[in-house]
Structure formats: C-alpha cells, structure tokens
Scaffold this motif. Sequence first.
Motif, short mmCIF file in Angstrom:
data_model
loop_
_atom_site.label_atom_id
_atom_site.label_comp_id
_atom_site.label_asym_id
_atom_site.label_seq_id
_atom_site.Cartn_x
_atom_site.Cartn_y
_atom_site.Cartn_z
N GLY A 262 0.83 -1.19 0.00
CA GLY A 262 0.00 0.00 0.00
C GLY A 262 0.87 1.24 0.00
N GLN A 263 0.26 2.36 -0.31
CA GLN A 263 0.99 3.63 -0.23
C GLN A 263 0.04 4.75 0.12
OE1 GLN A 263 2.94 4.03 -4.04
NE2 GLN A 263 1.37 5.38 -4.82
N VAL A 264 0.61 5.76 0.77
CA VAL A 264 -0.15 6.94 1.20
C VAL A 264 0.67 8.18 0.85
CG1 VAL A 264 -1.15 8.15 3.17
CG2 VAL A 264 -1.19 5.65 3.11
N HIS A 265 0.03 9.10 0.13
CA HIS A 265 0.65 10.37 -0.23
C HIS A 265 0.10 11.43 0.74
CE1 HIS A 265 1.22 13.62 -3.60
NE2 HIS A 265 2.05 13.80 -2.59
N PHE A 266 0.98 12.10 1.45
CA PHE A 266 0.54 13.05 2.47
C PHE A 266 1.40 14.29 2.50
CE2 PHE A 266 3.86 10.74 4.63
CZ PHE A 266 4.48 11.70 5.41
N GLN A 267 0.88 15.31 3.17
CA GLN A 267 1.63 16.51 3.53
C GLN A 267 1.51 16.69 5.04
OE1 GLN A 267 -0.42 19.47 1.16
NE2 GLN A 267 1.32 19.62 -0.22
N ALA A 268 2.62 17.02 5.67
CA ALA A 268 2.62 17.30 7.11
C ALA A 268 3.22 18.69 7.31
CB ALA A 268 3.43 16.25 7.86
N PHE A 269 2.43 19.56 7.91
CA PHE A 269 2.85 20.95 8.15
C PHE A 269 3.42 21.06 9.56
CE2 PHE A 269 -0.26 21.02 4.84
CZ PHE A 269 0.18 22.01 3.96
N PHE A 270 4.51 21.79 9.69
CA PHE A 270 5.13 21.96 11.00
C PHE A 270 5.93 23.25 11.02
CE2 PHE A 270 8.31 19.85 8.46
CZ PHE A 270 9.53 20.34 8.89
N PHE A 271 6.27 23.66 12.23
CA PHE A 271 7.23 24.75 12.33
C PHE A 271 8.35 24.35 13.28
CE2 PHE A 271 6.05 26.44 16.43
CZ PHE A 271 4.68 26.44 16.49
N GLU A 272 9.48 24.96 13.02
CA GLU A 272 10.67 24.75 13.85
C GLU A 272 10.95 26.03 14.60
OE1 GLU A 272 13.62 21.66 11.84
OE2 GLU A 272 13.42 23.52 10.71
N ARG A 273 11.26 25.87 15.86
CA ARG A 273 11.66 27.02 16.67
C ARG A 273 13.18 27.07 16.66
NH1 ARG A 273 7.40 28.73 19.74
NH2 ARG A 273 5.71 27.23 19.98
N GLY A 274 13.68 28.26 16.57
CA GLY A 274 15.12 28.42 16.61
C GLY A 274 15.49 29.87 16.44
N ARG A 275 16.48 30.29 17.17
CA ARG A 275 16.97 31.66 17.09
C ARG A 275 15.85 32.68 17.29
NH1 ARG A 275 20.49 30.55 11.82
NH2 ARG A 275 21.76 28.91 12.71
N GLY A 276 14.91 32.36 18.17
CA GLY A 276 13.87 33.30 18.53
C GLY A 276 12.74 33.45 17.53
N ARG A 277 12.67 32.59 16.52
CA ARG A 277 11.58 32.70 15.56
C ARG A 277 11.12 31.32 15.09
NH1 ARG A 277 14.83 35.17 10.42
NH2 ARG A 277 16.59 33.77 10.60
N LYS A 278 9.96 31.33 14.46
CA LYS A 278 9.39 30.10 13.92
C LYS A 278 9.59 30.07 12.42
CE LYS A 278 5.64 30.20 17.26
NZ LYS A 278 4.20 30.34 17.42
N ARG A 279 9.89 28.90 11.92
CA ARG A 279 9.99 28.71 10.48
C ARG A 279 9.04 27.59 10.08
NH1 ARG A 279 16.41 29.29 9.91
NH2 ARG A 279 16.43 31.54 9.78
N TRP A 280 8.10 27.89 9.21
CA TRP A 280 7.12 26.93 8.74
C TRP A 280 7.68 26.10 7.59
CZ3 TRP A 280 2.43 25.74 10.73
CH2 TRP A 280 1.91 26.62 11.70
N HIS A 281 7.28 24.82 7.59
CA HIS A 281 7.69 23.90 6.53
C HIS A 281 6.52 22.96 6.22
CE1 HIS A 281 12.01 24.84 7.11
NE2 HIS A 281 11.69 24.88 8.39
N VAL A 282 6.60 22.35 5.06
CA VAL A 282 5.70 21.24 4.74
C VAL A 282 6.58 20.09 4.25
CG1 VAL A 282 5.23 22.04 2.37
CG2 VAL A 282 3.65 20.46 3.49
N LEU A 283 6.34 18.92 4.83
CA LEU A 283 7.00 17.70 4.41
C LEU A 283 5.97 16.94 3.57
CD1 LEU A 283 9.24 15.36 6.34
CD2 LEU A 283 7.22 14.40 5.28
N GLU A 284 6.34 16.60 2.35
CA GLU A 284 5.44 15.83 1.49
C GLU A 284 6.13 14.51 1.15
OE1 GLU A 284 2.96 16.23 -2.71
OE2 GLU A 284 3.70 18.03 -1.69
N GLU A 285 5.34 13.43 1.21
CA GLU A 285 5.93 12.12 1.00
C GLU A 285 4.89 11.15 0.46
OE1 GLU A 285 8.61 10.43 4.07
OE2 GLU A 285 7.27 8.71 4.06
N VAL A 286 5.34 10.24 -0.37
CA VAL A 286 4.55 9.07 -0.73
C VAL A 286 5.19 7.92 0.04
CG1 VAL A 286 3.80 7.51 -2.56
CG2 VAL A 286 3.94 9.97 -3.00
N SER A 287 4.49 7.48 1.08
CA SER A 287 5.01 6.42 1.95
C SER A 287 4.59 5.06 1.42
CB SER A 287 4.47 6.59 3.36
OG SER A 287 4.91 7.78 3.92
#
Length: 142
Positions: free
Chosen positions: A74-99
């Motif tokens: 089986g496989q699942v195509h997804f996006q996971a949104f997250f932010f990283e904290r560092g140096r006093g600010r947040k940086r948003w990212h999206v990880l996309e994968e076909v698992s």
Amino acid sequence: MLNNCCGRYHQGADAPTPEALMRSRYSAFVLGLSDYLLATWHSSTRPAVLAPDPETEWKRLVILNAEPALEERGQVHFQAFFFERGRGRKRWHVLEEVSRFVYEQQRWWYVKGAPTLTRLKPGRNDSCLCGSGHKLKVCCGE
C-alpha cells in the motif's frame, strides 16, 4: 479522544490499513512516541534509533491520496505541516511524501518514502497552516 483514533494503535492494536498506520505514525511524531515509530517500521529499513526533535512542532496532516491496498502493499501520499523554533523565531515547513507500506506477519509496516521538504513563508494575515481557518497571527503565529 485519542483512544478513539490513534491511541488504540499506540497501545498495541494493529492498524487495519496503510492510511490508518500513516495517521497513527503522524500522531506518534506529534506526541514524541519514538518507540511506536520504530515498532511500526519494517525491519529492512528501520533505523537503530529515532530521537525526537524538540524544536519541531507538528501542526497538521493532510492525506492527498491513500490508494486501496493491493495484495500486500500500500501507499499513502501526504503533507505534514510543522514549524521549527530556533533563534527566537518560527519557520514553517511542509513535508510531502509518498510512503510505502507492506503487509507481513498479519500487520501493516511502514517501509520507506521519498520526502521533500519545502520552507513556507506565510504572512501574518494568511490563514493558519494548522487548518483552523483562523488568521496565522491569532492562531499559531508569533
């Protein structure tokens, strides 16, 4: 509520589909359940250790496509949104994968995926990436 969804899998029940396993693995990342992630990872690709990242805050999972399992794959195509904290600010990212998943020993296993990571630059007045529908500045914004 967690026990009505992924908590039962975290506590030992087998996920019935690749999508259910993917969702439970995402929530395990959110909760920092490294043991569960390793326990659901196929032995052919499982890392020896998986340390949680305290700088990462997972905010939203979007399943783009979950194909019905064919035979024992089986496989699942997804996006996971997250932010990283560092140096006093947040940086948003999206990880996309076909698992990719495989059915062995009467259960589903995560095998691997090819993730892509994209940095996002949402504005304060944009909708929050967590999916709440609120503006970023009043939701997960700084």
